[in-house]
Design a protein around this motif. Structure first.
Motif, PDB file in Angstrom:
ATOM      1  N   VAL A  41       0.857  -1.178   0.000  1.00 38.38           N
ATOM      2  CA  VAL A  41       0.000   0.000   0.000  1.00 38.38           C
ATOM      3  C   VAL A  41       0.892   1.225   0.000  1.00 38.38           C
ATOM      4  CG1 VAL A  41      -1.671   1.370   1.317  1.00 38.38           C
ATOM      5  CG2 VAL A  41      -1.909  -1.119   1.221  1.00 38.38           C
ATOM      6  N   VAL A  42       0.595   2.171  -0.885  1.00 40.33           N
ATOM      7  CA  VAL A  42       1.240   3.482  -0.866  1.00 40.33           C
ATOM      8  C   VAL A  42       0.136   4.480  -0.547  1.00 40.33           C
ATOM      9  CG1 VAL A  42       2.547   5.217  -2.150  1.00 40.33           C
ATOM     10  CG2 VAL A  42       2.944   2.771  -2.582  1.00 40.33           C
ATOM     11  N   ASP A  43       0.249   5.166   0.599  1.00 37.04           N
ATOM     12  CA  ASP A  43      -0.824   6.072   1.006  1.00 37.04           C
ATOM     13  C   ASP A  43      -0.680   7.443   0.355  1.00 37.04           C
ATOM     14  OD1 ASP A  43       1.052   7.549   2.505  1.00 37.04           O
ATOM     15  OD2 ASP A  43       0.276   6.894   4.444  1.00 37.04           O
ATOM     16  N   ASP A  44      -1.628   8.318   0.652  1.00 44.03           N
ATOM     17  CA  ASP A  44      -1.663   9.635   0.021  1.00 44.03           C
ATOM     18  C   ASP A  44      -0.529  10.547   0.479  1.00 44.03           C
ATOM     19  OD1 ASP A  44      -3.273   9.469   2.444  1.00 44.03           O
ATOM     20  OD2 ASP A  44      -3.814  11.552   2.087  1.00 44.03           O
ATOM     21  N   ASP A  45       0.245  10.136   1.477  1.00 46.76           N
ATOM     22  CA  ASP A  45       1.443  10.878   1.886  1.00 46.76           C
ATOM     23  C   ASP A  45       2.693  10.314   1.227  1.00 46.76           C
ATOM     24  OD1 ASP A  45       0.167  12.709   3.595  1.00 46.76           O
ATOM     25  OD2 ASP A  45       0.213  11.284   5.268  1.00 46.76           O
ATOM     26  N   ASP A  78      -8.697  -0.122 -16.237  1.00 44.01           N
ATOM     27  CA  ASP A  78      -7.818  -0.385 -17.377  1.00 44.01           C
ATOM     28  C   ASP A  78      -7.352  -1.823 -17.265  1.00 44.01           C
ATOM     29  OD1 ASP A  78      -5.516  -0.503 -15.676  1.00 44.01           O
ATOM     30  OD2 ASP A  78      -5.178   1.633 -15.906  1.00 44.01           O
ATOM     31  N   GLU A  79      -6.436  -2.230 -18.106  1.00 41.62           N
ATOM     32  CA  GLU A  79      -5.997  -3.630 -18.121  1.00 41.62           C
ATOM     33  C   GLU A  79      -5.334  -4.055 -16.814  1.00 41.62           C
ATOM     34  OE1 GLU A  79      -3.544  -4.046 -21.559  1.00 41.62           O
ATOM     35  OE2 GLU A  79      -5.161  -3.458 -22.908  1.00 41.62           O
ATOM     36  N   ALA A  80      -4.671  -3.128 -16.142  1.00 41.35           N
ATOM     37  CA  ALA A  80      -3.882  -3.479 -14.962  1.00 41.35           C
ATOM     38  C   ALA A  80      -4.585  -3.207 -13.636  1.00 41.35           C
ATOM     39  CB  ALA A  80      -2.561  -2.715 -14.985  1.00 41.35           C
ATOM     40  N   ALA A  81      -5.557  -2.284 -13.617  1.00 38.38           N
ATOM     41  CA  ALA A  81      -6.073  -1.846 -12.328  1.00 38.38           C
ATOM     42  C   ALA A  81      -7.486  -1.280 -12.432  1.00 38.38           C
ATOM     43  CB  ALA A  81      -5.144  -0.793 -11.737  1.00 38.38           C
ATOM     44  N   THR A  82      -8.104  -1.175 -11.263  1.00 37.49           N
ATOM     45  CA  THR A  82      -9.377  -0.479 -11.114  1.00 37.49           C
ATOM     46  C   THR A  82      -9.124   0.695 -10.190  1.00 37.49           C
ATOM     47  OG1 THR A  82     -10.643  -2.520 -11.373  1.00 37.49           O
ATOM     48  CG2 THR A  82     -11.756  -0.673 -10.293  1.00 37.49           C
ATOM     49  N   ARG A 102      -6.114   3.331  -6.427  1.00 35.36           N
ATOM     50  CA  ARG A 102      -5.801   2.471  -7.574  1.00 35.36           C
ATOM     51  C   ARG A 102      -5.508   1.067  -7.060  1.00 35.36           C
ATOM     52  NH1 ARG A 102      -1.719   0.529 -10.946  1.00 35.36           N
ATOM     53  NH2 ARG A 102      -2.223   0.707 -13.166  1.00 35.36           N
ATOM     54  N   PHE A 103      -6.412   0.145  -7.379  1.00 33.02           N
ATOM     55  CA  PHE A 103      -6.334  -1.230  -6.913  1.00 33.02           C
ATOM     56  C   PHE A 103      -5.803  -2.136  -8.012  1.00 33.02           C
ATOM     57  CE2 PHE A 103      -9.843   0.664  -4.548  1.00 33.02           C
ATOM     58  CZ  PHE A 103      -9.639   0.226  -3.252  1.00 33.02           C
ATOM     59  N   GLU A 104      -4.767  -2.911  -7.697  1.00 35.92           N
ATOM     60  CA  GLU A 104      -4.303  -3.986  -8.573  1.00 35.92           C
ATOM     61  C   GLU A 104      -4.594  -5.282  -7.834  1.00 35.92           C
ATOM     62  OE1 GLU A 104      -0.287  -3.485 -10.146  1.00 35.92           O
ATOM     63  OE2 GLU A 104      -0.469  -1.350  -9.721  1.00 35.92           O
ATOM     64  N   THR A 116      -2.624   1.985  -4.368  1.00 34.11           N
ATOM     65  CA  THR A 116      -1.965   3.293  -4.345  1.00 34.11           C
ATOM     66  C   THR A 116      -3.030   4.361  -4.182  1.00 34.11           C
ATOM     67  OG1 THR A 116      -0.227   2.473  -5.811  1.00 34.11           O
ATOM     68  CG2 THR A 116      -0.442   4.875  -5.593  1.00 34.11           C
ATOM     69  N   ILE A 117      -2.893   5.175  -3.133  1.00 28.94           N
ATOM     70  CA  ILE A 117      -3.853   6.237  -2.840  1.00 28.94           C
ATOM     71  C   ILE A 117      -3.166   7.564  -3.134  1.00 28.94           C
ATOM     72  CG2 ILE A 117      -5.308   7.294  -1.078  1.00 28.94           C
ATOM     73  CD1 ILE A 117      -5.165   4.553   0.409  1.00 28.94           C
ATOM     74  N   SER A 118      -3.841   8.404  -3.909  1.00 37.24           N
ATOM     75  CA  SER A 118      -3.255   9.709  -4.244  1.00 37.24           C
ATOM     76  C   SER A 118      -4.338  10.775  -4.300  1.00 37.24           C
ATOM     77  CB  SER A 118      -2.516   9.623  -5.574  1.00 37.24           C
ATOM     78  OG  SER A 118      -3.399   9.229  -6.609  1.00 37.24           O
ATOM     79  N   ILE A 119      -3.890  12.008  -4.221  1.00 36.95           N
ATOM     80  CA  ILE A 119      -4.798  13.159  -4.293  1.00 36.95           C
ATOM     81  C   ILE A 119      -4.953  13.562  -5.750  1.00 36.95           C
ATOM     82  CG2 ILE A 119      -5.117  15.578  -3.659  1.00 36.95           C
ATOM     83  CD1 ILE A 119      -3.719  14.931  -1.028  1.00 36.95           C
TER      84      ILE A 119
END
Length: 119
Positions: A41-45, A78-82, A102-104, A116-119
């Motif tokens: 997990v990569v958070d928004d920070d 997309d092909e790799a993620a939702t 972004r979920f893989e 991966t969580i991003s702003i």
């Protein structure tokens, strides 16, 4: 904390729906069950959490920090993620933010292998 799940959300893979429900619940660490053992997990920070103990601690810490509500705005695939875009509103600096999740998923299990969580 509350979350509104729409028909759009219910059409998502089960691991994603379960993660979104549990991470916004009174027991956010129960969302750990939606991840593979060596998930990342990569958070928004921009901080990275790898494996069950680190992700469980992250889930517990992020939930305890603020009270908030979550509204699903849209999903993209997309092909790799939702990717799920949620509006988060609560008692944190700025009071409102749109976050991209972004979920893989692991092909074998359907569980989350990367988030991966991003702003």
């Amino acid at each position: 904390m509350s979350q509104s799940l729409t028909a759009q959300a219910r059409a998502l893979p089960m691991a994603i729906v379960t993660y979104l429900e549990r991470s916004a619940s009174a027991k956010p660490t129960s969302a750990q069950a939606t991840f593979v053992e060596n998930a990342v997990v990569v958070d928004d920070d921009g901080k990275t959490y790898t494996g069950e103990p680190a992700i469980t601690a992250w889930l517990a810490g992020s939930a305890a920090e603020f009270e908030y509500t979550t509204t699903l705005l849209r999903t993209e695939k997309d092909e790799a993620a939702t990717t799920v875009i949620n509006r988060i509103e609560g008692n944190f600096p700025g009071r409102s933010v749109d976050l991209s999740y972004r979920f893989e998923l692991a092909a074998e299990t359907g569980l989350i292998q990367n988030l991966t969580i991003s702003i």
